[in-house]
Design a protein around this motif. Sequence first.
Motif, PDB file in Angstrom:
ATOM      1  N   THR A  28       0.844  -1.185   0.000  1.00  0.00           N
ATOM      2  CA  THR A  28       0.000   0.000   0.000  1.00  0.00           C
ATOM      3  C   THR A  28       0.882   1.239   0.000  1.00  0.00           C
ATOM      4  OG1 THR A  28      -1.719  -1.184   1.219  1.00  0.00           O
ATOM      5  CG2 THR A  28      -1.859   1.214   1.166  1.00  0.00           C
ATOM      6  N   PHE A  29       0.996   1.885  -1.160  1.00  0.00           N
ATOM      7  CA  PHE A  29       1.923   2.985  -1.343  1.00  0.00           C
ATOM      8  C   PHE A  29       1.650   4.147  -0.401  1.00  0.00           C
ATOM      9  CE2 PHE A  29       3.056   6.936  -3.633  1.00  0.00           C
ATOM     10  CZ  PHE A  29       4.430   6.758  -3.699  1.00  0.00           C
ATOM     11  N   SER A  30       0.391   4.452  -0.161  1.00  0.00           N
ATOM     12  CA  SER A  30       0.049   5.617   0.642  1.00  0.00           C
ATOM     13  C   SER A  30       0.456   5.481   2.103  1.00  0.00           C
ATOM     14  CB  SER A  30      -1.451   5.902   0.549  1.00  0.00           C
ATOM     15  OG  SER A  30      -2.206   4.811   1.041  1.00  0.00           O
ATOM     16  N   SER A  31       0.814   4.294   2.556  1.00  0.00           N
ATOM     17  CA  SER A  31       1.238   4.083   3.938  1.00  0.00           C
ATOM     18  C   SER A  31       2.727   4.321   4.147  1.00  0.00           C
ATOM     19  CB  SER A  31       0.897   2.658   4.389  1.00  0.00           C
ATOM     20  OG  SER A  31      -0.502   2.442   4.382  1.00  0.00           O
ATOM     21  N   TYR A  32       3.460   4.640   3.084  1.00  0.00           N
ATOM     22  CA  TYR A  32       4.913   4.749   3.155  1.00  0.00           C
ATOM     23  C   TYR A  32       5.392   6.167   2.913  1.00  0.00           C
ATOM     24  CZ  TYR A  32       5.236  -0.305   3.247  1.00  0.00           C
ATOM     25  OH  TYR A  32       5.135  -1.622   3.613  1.00  0.00           O
ATOM     26  N   ALA A  33       6.307   6.608   3.783  1.00  0.00           N
ATOM     27  CA  ALA A  33       7.054   7.818   3.521  1.00  0.00           C
ATOM     28  C   ALA A  33       8.121   7.520   2.472  1.00  0.00           C
ATOM     29  CB  ALA A  33       7.699   8.335   4.802  1.00  0.00           C
ATOM     30  N   MET A  34       8.461   8.515   1.673  1.00  0.00           N
ATOM     31  CA  MET A  34       9.398   8.319   0.573  1.00  0.00           C
ATOM     32  C   MET A  34      10.537   9.321   0.656  1.00  0.00           C
ATOM     33  SD  MET A  34       8.032   5.800  -1.123  1.00  0.00           S
ATOM     34  CE  MET A  34       9.014   5.862  -2.623  1.00  0.00           C
ATOM     35  N   GLY A  35      11.709   8.895   0.213  1.00  0.00           N
ATOM     36  CA  GLY A  35      12.861   9.771   0.203  1.00  0.00           C
ATOM     37  C   GLY A  35      13.685   9.610  -1.059  1.00  0.00           C
ATOM     38  N   ALA A  49      15.939  14.674  -0.375  1.00  0.00           N
ATOM     39  CA  ALA A  49      14.594  15.152  -0.072  1.00  0.00           C
ATOM     40  C   ALA A  49      13.747  14.003   0.435  1.00  0.00           C
ATOM     41  CB  ALA A  49      13.940  15.776  -1.311  1.00  0.00           C
ATOM     42  N   ALA A  50      12.677  14.326   1.163  1.00  0.00           N
ATOM     43  CA  ALA A  50      11.757  13.313   1.665  1.00  0.00           C
ATOM     44  C   ALA A  50      10.362  13.892   1.755  1.00  0.00           C
ATOM     45  CB  ALA A  50      12.209  12.790   3.027  1.00  0.00           C
ATOM     46  N   ILE A  51       9.364  13.005   1.748  1.00  0.00           N
ATOM     47  CA  ILE A  51       7.971  13.415   1.829  1.00  0.00           C
ATOM     48  C   ILE A  51       7.211  12.423   2.692  1.00  0.00           C
ATOM     49  CG2 ILE A  51       7.357  12.196  -0.305  1.00  0.00           C
ATOM     50  CD1 ILE A  51       5.432  14.579  -0.898  1.00  0.00           C
ATOM     51  N   SER A  52       6.324  12.930   3.543  1.00  0.00           N
ATOM     52  CA  SER A  52       5.567  12.086   4.449  1.00  0.00           C
ATOM     53  C   SER A  52       4.528  11.270   3.697  1.00  0.00           C
ATOM     54  CB  SER A  52       4.891  12.937   5.522  1.00  0.00           C
ATOM     55  OG  SER A  52       3.990  13.869   4.940  1.00  0.00           O
ATOM     56  N   TRP A  53       3.966  10.275   4.384  1.00  0.00           N
ATOM     57  CA  TRP A  53       3.025   9.363   3.726  1.00  0.00           C
ATOM     58  C   TRP A  53       1.780  10.067   3.221  1.00  0.00           C
ATOM     59  CZ3 TRP A  53      -1.881   8.858   5.680  1.00  0.00           C
ATOM     60  CH2 TRP A  53      -2.089   9.253   6.997  1.00  0.00           C
ATOM     61  N   GLY A  54       1.369  11.142   3.895  1.00  0.00           N
ATOM     62  CA  GLY A  54       0.213  11.897   3.456  1.00  0.00           C
ATOM     63  C   GLY A  54       0.539  12.995   2.462  1.00  0.00           C
ATOM     64  N   GLY A  55       1.820  13.265   2.259  1.00  0.00           N
ATOM     65  CA  GLY A  55       2.247  14.284   1.324  1.00  0.00           C
ATOM     66  C   GLY A  55       2.223  15.700   1.867  1.00  0.00           C
ATOM     67  N   SER A  56       1.860  15.873   3.132  1.00  0.00           N
ATOM     68  CA  SER A  56       1.734  17.206   3.699  1.00  0.00           C
ATOM     69  C   SER A  56       3.059  17.807   4.147  1.00  0.00           C
ATOM     70  CB  SER A  56       0.776  17.184   4.890  1.00  0.00           C
ATOM     71  OG  SER A  56      -0.528  16.790   4.484  1.00  0.00           O
ATOM     72  N   ASN A  57       4.038  16.976   4.441  1.00  0.00           N
ATOM     73  CA  ASN A  57       5.313  17.439   4.969  1.00  0.00           C
ATOM     74  C   ASN A  57       6.447  17.036   4.039  1.00  0.00           C
ATOM     75  OD1 ASN A  57       3.685  16.389   7.780  1.00  0.00           O
ATOM     76  ND2 ASN A  57       4.403  18.519   7.682  1.00  0.00           N
ATOM     77  N   THR A  58       7.287  18.001   3.703  1.00  0.00           N
ATOM     78  CA  THR A  58       8.450  17.748   2.866  1.00  0.00           C
ATOM     79  C   THR A  58       9.707  18.256   3.541  1.00  0.00           C
ATOM     80  OG1 THR A  58       8.101  19.822   1.664  1.00  0.00           O
ATOM     81  CG2 THR A  58       7.118  17.822   0.736  1.00  0.00           C
ATOM     82  N   ILE A  69      12.062  20.002  -5.873  1.00  0.00           N
ATOM     83  CA  ILE A  69      10.741  19.842  -5.288  1.00  0.00           C
ATOM     84  C   ILE A  69      10.375  18.366  -5.308  1.00  0.00           C
ATOM     85  CG2 ILE A  69       8.294  20.416  -5.413  1.00  0.00           C
ATOM     86  CD1 ILE A  69       9.110  22.963  -6.946  1.00  0.00           C
ATOM     87  N   ILE A  70      10.023  17.820  -4.145  1.00  0.00           N
ATOM     88  CA  ILE A  70       9.549  16.451  -4.061  1.00  0.00           C
ATOM     89  C   ILE A  70       8.029  16.459  -3.971  1.00  0.00           C
ATOM     90  CG2 ILE A  70       9.763  16.336  -1.535  1.00  0.00           C
ATOM     91  CD1 ILE A  70      10.576  13.382  -1.873  1.00  0.00           C
ATOM     92  N   SER A  71       7.396  15.514  -4.641  1.00  0.00           N
ATOM     93  CA  SER A  71       5.947  15.392  -4.605  1.00  0.00           C
ATOM     94  C   SER A  71       5.564  13.933  -4.792  1.00  0.00           C
ATOM     95  CB  SER A  71       5.288  16.270  -5.681  1.00  0.00           C
ATOM     96  OG  SER A  71       5.683  15.859  -6.979  1.00  0.00           O
ATOM     97  N   ARG A  72       4.303  13.619  -4.542  1.00  0.00           N
ATOM     98  CA  ARG A  72       3.847  12.248  -4.741  1.00  0.00           C
ATOM     99  C   ARG A  72       2.417  12.240  -5.242  1.00  0.00           C
ATOM    100  NH1 ARG A  72       4.587   9.293   0.726  1.00  0.00           N
ATOM    101  NH2 ARG A  72       3.587   7.553  -0.404  1.00  0.00           N
ATOM    102  N   ASP A  73       2.092  11.200  -5.980  1.00  0.00           N
ATOM    103  CA  ASP A  73       0.748  10.974  -6.473  1.00  0.00           C
ATOM    104  C   ASP A  73       0.383   9.558  -6.071  1.00  0.00           C
ATOM    105  OD1 ASP A  73      -1.611  10.534  -7.847  1.00  0.00           O
ATOM    106  OD2 ASP A  73      -0.971  11.590  -9.641  1.00  0.00           O
ATOM    107  N   LYS A  76      -1.238   7.158  -8.496  1.00  0.00           N
ATOM    108  CA  LYS A  76      -0.355   6.582  -9.500  1.00  0.00           C
ATOM    109  C   LYS A  76       0.795   5.793  -8.888  1.00  0.00           C
ATOM    110  CE  LYS A  76      -1.254  10.147 -12.968  1.00  0.00           C
ATOM    111  NZ  LYS A  76      -0.654  11.180 -13.844  1.00  0.00           N
ATOM    112  N   ASN A  77       0.831   5.687  -7.560  1.00  0.00           N
ATOM    113  CA  ASN A  77       1.900   4.970  -6.857  1.00  0.00           C
ATOM    114  C   ASN A  77       3.281   5.483  -7.265  1.00  0.00           C
ATOM    115  OD1 ASN A  77      -0.027   3.348  -5.591  1.00  0.00           O
ATOM    116  ND2 ASN A  77       0.104   1.766  -7.179  1.00  0.00           N
ATOM    117  N   THR A  78       3.415   6.796  -7.341  1.00  0.00           N
ATOM    118  CA  THR A  78       4.637   7.396  -7.862  1.00  0.00           C
ATOM    119  C   THR A  78       5.065   8.594  -7.028  1.00  0.00           C
ATOM    120  OG1 THR A  78       4.066   6.703 -10.111  1.00  0.00           O
ATOM    121  CG2 THR A  78       5.724   8.419  -9.889  1.00  0.00           C
TER     122      THR A  78
END
Length: 123
Positions: A28-35, A49-58, A69-73, A76-78
């Motif tokens: 489940t992609f939305s449960s993971y923070a990404m860096g 760079a890093a982004i929280s699982w909800g995308g609110s914090n970078t 700029i880091i972002s997530r969708d 699209k699991n990206t």
Amino acid sequence: QVQLVESGGGLVQAGGSLRLSCAASGRTFSSYAMGWFRQAPGKDREFVAAISWGGSNTYYADSVKGRFIISRDNAKNTVYLQMNSLKPEDTAVYYCAARYEYVSTVGSGYAYWGQGTQVTVSS
């Protein structure tokens, strides 16, 4: 397990831009923070760079603030890394990484890693 595949690297002149993508699958992609991390020849891997699982914090390394700029969708699991005003010192292999729930700027906290994509910035 989470599988990560980076794309979008290449050769660009100083001052130019690139957009890296990291496609995730398997969990489940939305449960993971990404860096995003990078490693240049002869140097240690460093945080970008890093982004929280909800995308609110970078979070960004000082060296890239105002340029990347880091972002997530999650649909699209990206996750993306938009890189602007590139400098020769940005040349490195760039890796995306995932960790469950909590965001981190430390590479050792990430359980899953992509294969890396080469970014080369010419002067």
